[in-house]
Design a protein around this motif. Structure first.
Motif, PDB file in Angstrom:
ATOM      1  N   ILE A  73       6.408  -9.005  -9.831  1.00  0.00           N
ATOM      2  CA  ILE A  73       6.615  -7.477 -10.560  1.00  0.00           C
ATOM      3  C   ILE A  73       6.607  -7.647 -12.077  1.00  0.00           C
ATOM      4  CG2 ILE A  73       7.916  -5.494 -10.687  1.00  0.00           C
ATOM      5  CD1 ILE A  73       8.904  -6.114  -7.699  1.00  0.00           C
ATOM      6  N   PRO A  74       5.877  -7.339 -12.674  1.00  0.00           N
ATOM      7  CA  PRO A  74       5.837  -7.401 -14.134  1.00  0.00           C
ATOM      8  C   PRO A  74       6.917  -6.551 -14.697  1.00  0.00           C
ATOM      9  CG  PRO A  74       3.994  -5.987 -13.580  1.00  0.00           C
ATOM     10  CD  PRO A  74       4.586  -6.739 -12.112  1.00  0.00           C
ATOM     11  N   LEU A  75       7.618  -7.206 -15.892  1.00  0.00           N
ATOM     12  CA  LEU A  75       8.602  -6.472 -16.498  1.00  0.00           C
ATOM     13  C   LEU A  75       8.114  -5.480 -17.487  1.00  0.00           C
ATOM     14  CD1 LEU A  75      11.757  -6.567 -16.199  1.00  0.00           C
ATOM     15  CD2 LEU A  75      11.795  -8.207 -17.720  1.00  0.00           C
ATOM     16  N   GLU A  76       8.158  -4.237 -17.276  1.00  0.00           N
ATOM     17  CA  GLU A  76       7.903  -3.305 -18.368  1.00  0.00           C
ATOM     18  C   GLU A  76       8.640  -2.997 -19.373  1.00  0.00           C
ATOM     19  OE1 GLU A  76       6.644   0.464 -16.333  1.00  0.00           O
ATOM     20  OE2 GLU A  76       6.221  -0.656 -14.599  1.00  0.00           O
ATOM     21  N   GLN A  77       8.331  -2.533 -20.516  1.00  0.00           N
ATOM     22  CA  GLN A  77       9.135  -1.848 -21.502  1.00  0.00           C
ATOM     23  C   GLN A  77       8.457  -0.421 -21.725  1.00  0.00           C
ATOM     24  OE1 GLN A  77       9.770  -3.975 -25.110  1.00  0.00           O
ATOM     25  NE2 GLN A  77      10.326  -5.797 -23.982  1.00  0.00           N
ATOM     26  N   ILE A  78       9.459   0.636 -21.744  1.00  0.00           N
ATOM     27  CA  ILE A  78       9.173   2.031 -22.102  1.00  0.00           C
ATOM     28  C   ILE A  78       9.685   2.407 -23.514  1.00  0.00           C
ATOM     29  CG2 ILE A  78       9.869   4.370 -21.323  1.00  0.00           C
ATOM     30  CD1 ILE A  78       8.515   2.882 -19.241  1.00  0.00           C
ATOM     31  N   ALA A  79       8.589   2.890 -24.130  1.00  0.00           N
ATOM     32  CA  ALA A  79       8.728   3.202 -25.586  1.00  0.00           C
ATOM     33  C   ALA A  79       9.832   4.136 -25.944  1.00  0.00           C
ATOM     34  CB  ALA A  79       7.472   3.918 -26.299  1.00  0.00           C
ATOM     35  N   GLY A  80      10.680   3.676 -26.824  1.00  0.00           N
ATOM     36  CA  GLY A  80      11.979   4.258 -27.176  1.00  0.00           C
ATOM     37  C   GLY A  80      13.257   3.625 -26.423  1.00  0.00           C
ATOM     38  N   PHE A  81      12.782   2.870 -25.507  1.00  0.00           N
ATOM     39  CA  PHE A  81      14.087   2.058 -24.748  1.00  0.00           C
ATOM     40  C   PHE A  81      13.953   0.661 -24.713  1.00  0.00           C
ATOM     41  CE2 PHE A  81      13.379   6.366 -23.058  1.00  0.00           C
ATOM     42  CZ  PHE A  81      14.722   6.902 -22.900  1.00  0.00           C
ATOM     43  N   GLU A  82      13.060  -0.008 -25.448  1.00  0.00           N
ATOM     44  CA  GLU A  82      12.903  -1.357 -25.726  1.00  0.00           C
ATOM     45  C   GLU A  82      14.346  -2.047 -25.824  1.00  0.00           C
ATOM     46  OE1 GLU A  82       9.313   0.765 -27.607  1.00  0.00           O
ATOM     47  OE2 GLU A  82      11.710   0.761 -27.670  1.00  0.00           O
ATOM     48  N   PRO A  83      14.457  -3.110 -25.026  1.00  0.00           N
ATOM     49  CA  PRO A  83      15.718  -3.757 -24.927  1.00  0.00           C
ATOM     50  C   PRO A  83      16.091  -4.570 -26.365  1.00  0.00           C
ATOM     51  CG  PRO A  83      14.444  -4.926 -23.578  1.00  0.00           C
ATOM     52  CD  PRO A  83      13.478  -3.860 -24.092  1.00  0.00           C
ATOM     53  N   LEU A  84      17.399  -4.493 -26.723  1.00  0.00           N
ATOM     54  CA  LEU A  84      17.662  -5.513 -27.872  1.00  0.00           C
ATOM     55  C   LEU A  84      18.370  -6.571 -27.460  1.00  0.00           C
ATOM     56  CD1 LEU A  84      18.978  -2.513 -30.186  1.00  0.00           C
ATOM     57  CD2 LEU A  84      16.779  -3.700 -30.259  1.00  0.00           C
TER      58      LEU A  84
ATOM     59  N   ALA B 245       0.841  -1.383  -0.006  1.00  0.00           N
ATOM     60  CA  ALA B 245       0.125  -0.077   0.067  1.00  0.00           C
ATOM     61  C   ALA B 245       1.063   1.262  -0.005  1.00  0.00           C
ATOM     62  CB  ALA B 245      -0.996  -0.028   1.294  1.00  0.00           C
ATOM     63  N   PHE B 246       2.059   0.972   0.273  1.00  0.00           N
ATOM     64  CA  PHE B 246       3.219   2.435   0.339  1.00  0.00           C
ATOM     65  C   PHE B 246       4.025   2.366  -0.648  1.00  0.00           C
ATOM     66  CE2 PHE B 246       1.614   1.264   4.969  1.00  0.00           C
ATOM     67  CZ  PHE B 246       0.916   2.505   5.349  1.00  0.00           C
ATOM     68  N   ILE B 247       4.536   1.274  -1.051  1.00  0.00           N
ATOM     69  CA  ILE B 247       5.558   1.326  -1.881  1.00  0.00           C
ATOM     70  C   ILE B 247       5.121   0.451  -3.462  1.00  0.00           C
ATOM     71  CG2 ILE B 247       7.826   0.688  -2.684  1.00  0.00           C
ATOM     72  CD1 ILE B 247       8.567   0.983  -0.020  1.00  0.00           C
ATOM     73  N   GLU B 248       4.828   1.381  -4.427  1.00  0.00           N
ATOM     74  CA  GLU B 248       4.632   0.720  -5.725  1.00  0.00           C
ATOM     75  C   GLU B 248       5.916   0.140  -6.407  1.00  0.00           C
ATOM     76  OE1 GLU B 248       3.332   1.696 -10.179  1.00  0.00           O
ATOM     77  OE2 GLU B 248       3.465   3.517  -8.745  1.00  0.00           O
ATOM     78  N   GLN B 249       6.046  -1.016  -6.723  1.00  0.00           N
ATOM     79  CA  GLN B 249       7.426  -1.793  -7.079  1.00  0.00           C
ATOM     80  C   GLN B 249       7.479  -1.987  -8.501  1.00  0.00           C
ATOM     81  OE1 GLN B 249       9.255  -4.661  -4.411  1.00  0.00           O
ATOM     82  NE2 GLN B 249       7.325  -4.220  -3.251  1.00  0.00           N
ATOM     83  N   ARG B 250       8.170  -1.592  -9.492  1.00  0.00           N
ATOM     84  CA  ARG B 250       8.104  -1.613 -10.808  1.00  0.00           C
ATOM     85  C   ARG B 250       9.566  -2.081 -11.238  1.00  0.00           C
ATOM     86  NH1 ARG B 250       7.046   4.259 -13.211  1.00  0.00           N
ATOM     87  NH2 ARG B 250       7.367   3.005 -15.110  1.00  0.00           N
ATOM     88  N   ALA B 251       9.578  -2.639 -12.428  1.00  0.00           N
ATOM     89  CA  ALA B 251      10.659  -3.204 -13.049  1.00  0.00           C
ATOM     90  C   ALA B 251      10.701  -2.942 -14.690  1.00  0.00           C
ATOM     91  CB  ALA B 251      10.833  -4.710 -12.921  1.00  0.00           C
ATOM     92  N   ILE B 252      11.737  -2.293 -15.164  1.00  0.00           N
ATOM     93  CA  ILE B 252      11.678  -1.865 -16.489  1.00  0.00           C
ATOM     94  C   ILE B 252      12.914  -2.730 -17.069  1.00  0.00           C
ATOM     95  CG2 ILE B 252      12.170   0.013 -17.913  1.00  0.00           C
ATOM     96  CD1 ILE B 252      10.912   1.928 -15.893  1.00  0.00           C
ATOM     97  N   ALA B 253      12.669  -3.373 -18.217  1.00  0.00           N
ATOM     98  CA  ALA B 253      13.555  -4.163 -18.987  1.00  0.00           C
ATOM     99  C   ALA B 253      14.391  -2.813 -19.897  1.00  0.00           C
ATOM    100  CB  ALA B 253      12.929  -5.179 -19.981  1.00  0.00           C
ATOM    101  N   VAL B 254      15.555  -2.905 -19.834  1.00  0.00           N
ATOM    102  CA  VAL B 254      16.735  -1.993 -20.701  1.00  0.00           C
ATOM    103  C   VAL B 254      17.840  -2.488 -20.709  1.00  0.00           C
ATOM    104  CG1 VAL B 254      17.038  -0.880 -18.373  1.00  0.00           C
ATOM    105  CG2 VAL B 254      17.221   0.479 -20.687  1.00  0.00           C
ATOM    106  N   ASP B 255      18.451  -2.146 -21.862  1.00  0.00           N
ATOM    107  CA  ASP B 255      19.666  -2.685 -22.203  1.00  0.00           C
ATOM    108  C   ASP B 255      20.692  -1.723 -21.064  1.00  0.00           C
ATOM    109  OD1 ASP B 255      19.155  -4.383 -24.127  1.00  0.00           O
ATOM    110  OD2 ASP B 255      19.552  -2.976 -25.821  1.00  0.00           O
ATOM    111  N   VAL B 256      21.797  -2.356 -20.907  1.00  0.00           N
ATOM    112  CA  VAL B 256      22.867  -1.709 -19.949  1.00  0.00           C
ATOM    113  C   VAL B 256      23.071  -0.258 -20.304  1.00  0.00           C
ATOM    114  CG1 VAL B 256      25.009  -1.819 -18.968  1.00  0.00           C
ATOM    115  CG2 VAL B 256      23.650  -3.744 -18.989  1.00  0.00           C
ATOM    116  N   GLY B 257      23.570  -0.088 -21.933  1.00  0.00           N
ATOM    117  CA  GLY B 257      23.899   1.239 -22.308  1.00  0.00           C
ATOM    118  C   GLY B 257      22.766   2.130 -22.419  1.00  0.00           C
ATOM    119  N   LYS B 258      21.517   1.895 -22.302  1.00  0.00           N
ATOM    120  CA  LYS B 258      20.432   2.804 -22.034  1.00  0.00           C
ATOM    121  C   LYS B 258      19.854   3.181 -20.820  1.00  0.00           C
ATOM    122  CE  LYS B 258      18.786   1.569 -26.763  1.00  0.00           C
ATOM    123  NZ  LYS B 258      17.612   1.065 -27.470  1.00  0.00           N
TER     124      LYS B 258
END
Length: 427
Positions: free
Chosen positions: A376-387, A226-239
């Motif tokens: 925690i679902p693994l998200e992707q952010i437009a423009g930063f999708e991992p390769l 209820a106090f902390i929203e936990q997120r995970a974003i897939a991203v390449d190391v260099g980005k």
């Protein structure tokens, strides 16, 4: 305005009116579960071993009854050191000393308190100890330096507190802790507090404690959803740095604590943010105590928006109304994940914890989730999708964990090494 009767819950636990009033001044109205369990036990002189999740009020749980005990004791001159609080970091030592001043503000005779930390000149600390001290808050290394110079005597210590006890029993501190314990009287009250107390640490604690009151309140569990929203974003190391800048531009975060895995990464990320016009400070062990204090003060007072830190900032620090934590690098130990994200979502405030997950660290992130029963679902952010979609071959753990000994192995080695130097308290 605080109701005049708001301290009643604390007086019912055995605390005096001045301490209950100070707690009310700090908006600590109702005791937390760890405070309800620990305060009466400490006041009756019992040893205590307490583990409770981060942000649960552990500092007040031992400081309030400790101040009660010090206030009730006879005034003596020169003042002997009656209580010792050991902590693993400079920042935590300073924070506890500030809490002592705040909680003891209404006492007729507040305890004389000295902070003993490395990274700064030892001479002012030696001068401050000449008049004696009721309470010393210290990191182990500098405490031993002062004892070697006969600047303090620990033979009168009645209460020993180990805050963030699991860190103090870990490989990096085990030898120093064993040496400190040899300087203390055998008959004393021992208080161990931590957010996590794994099995090997509890085994070491057995050498210290005498019929302890054991408090285990959701220890090792993730802070309340209820106090902390936990997120995970897939991203390449260099980005990762461009993604961090993107989040800072699009999210409404007044301040962000960014965790990295090395001093080099801390300096590098902060430099990149500064070049992008984002005010950032750095906090890691290679910085002087003065620089670390200034970096934390700048962040707390919102003179900078981002604090880039190693795990030196993961333990015990209370940063009021911190909206976001970012794991730029995942923690090497799954247990450290809870300490990191627990810097946000404190005292009823909400917060968000974001973890950057690369192909190389995805398996390690799955391990963290299994350890803490997270999904925690693994998200992707437009423009930063991992390769990079496949973790490098040869590391079955997919990241940091497989490169070094496990924390349990290190703790077992530390336990074996320190076994001969930890005197057990006698009843």
């Amino acid at each position: 305005m605080v109701d005049s009767g708001s301290g009643q819950a604390f007086t019912e636990l055995g605390l005096s009116a001045p301490l209950a009033r100070a707690a009310a001044d700090l908006q600590i109205i109702e005791p937390t579960p760890v405070q309800r369990a620990a305060i009466p036990a400490i006041l009756r002189g019992a040893d205590v071993c307490a583990s409770a999740r981060t942000g649960s009020g552990k500092t007040a749980a031992f400081l309030l009854p400790l101040l009660e005990q010090l206030a009730a004791g006879p005034a003596r001159s020169p003042k002997p050191i009656r209580a010792l609080v050991l902590v693993p970091t400079h920042e935590l030592a300073v924070q506890i000393a500030e809490a002592v001043r705040s909680l003891g503000r209404h006492l007729l005779n507040p305890p004389r308190t000295c902070v003993v930390i490395g990274g700064v000149s030892i001479n002012p600390q030696m001068l401050s100890l000449r008049g004696g001290a009721d309470l010393v808050v210290a990191t182990p290394g500098r405490l031993l330096d002062l004892a070697a110079r006969n600047a303090l005597q620990l033979g009168s210590v009645q209460v020993l507190v180990l805050d963030e006890a699991d860190r103090l029993f870990s490989l990096g501190f085990a030898d120093e802790l064993a040496r400190v314990l040899l300087l203390l009287p055998v008959c004393r009250q021992n208080l161990l507090f931590s957010a996590t107390l794994p099995g090997p640490v509890l085994a070491l604690a057995e050498a210290l404690l005498c019929e302890p009151t054991r408090i285990d309140l959701d220890a090792g569990q993730a802070p309340h959803a209820a106090f902390i929203e936990q997120r995970a974003i897939a991203v390449d190391v260099g980005k990762r740095t461009p993604l961090l800048r993107h989040l800072l531009a699009t999210e409404v975060w007044s301040r962000v604590l960014v965790f990295v895995d090395s001093q080099y990464h801390a300096d590098h990320v902060a430099m990149k943010l500064d070049r992008a016009g984002i005010a950032a400070s750095v906090l890691h062990g290679a910085k002087s105590a003065g620089a670390r204090t200034q970096a934390l003060a700048d962040f707390k007072q919102q003179r900078v928006r981002v604090l880039v830190a190693t795990d030196v900032a993961a333990r015990g620090l209370d940063i009021v109304q911190l909206p976001a934590v970012v794991n730029y690098d995942l923690p090497r130990s799954p247990g450290e994940y809870l300490h990191r994200i627990g810097r946000t979502g404190r005292a009823g405030e909400t917060g968000v914890a974001v973890s950057f997950v690369s192909a190389a660290s995805e398996a390690h992130f799955r391990l963290i989730q299994r350890r803490h029963q997270l999904a925690i679902p693994l998200e992707q952010i437009a423009g930063f999708e991992p390769l990079e979609l496949v973790a490098p071959a040869g590391d079955p753990h997919g990241g940091q964990k497989g490169r070094r000994k496990s924390k349990k192995d290190k703790l077992r080695e530390a336990a074996a090494k320190a076994a001969g130097g930890v005197p057990k308290r006698q009843s």
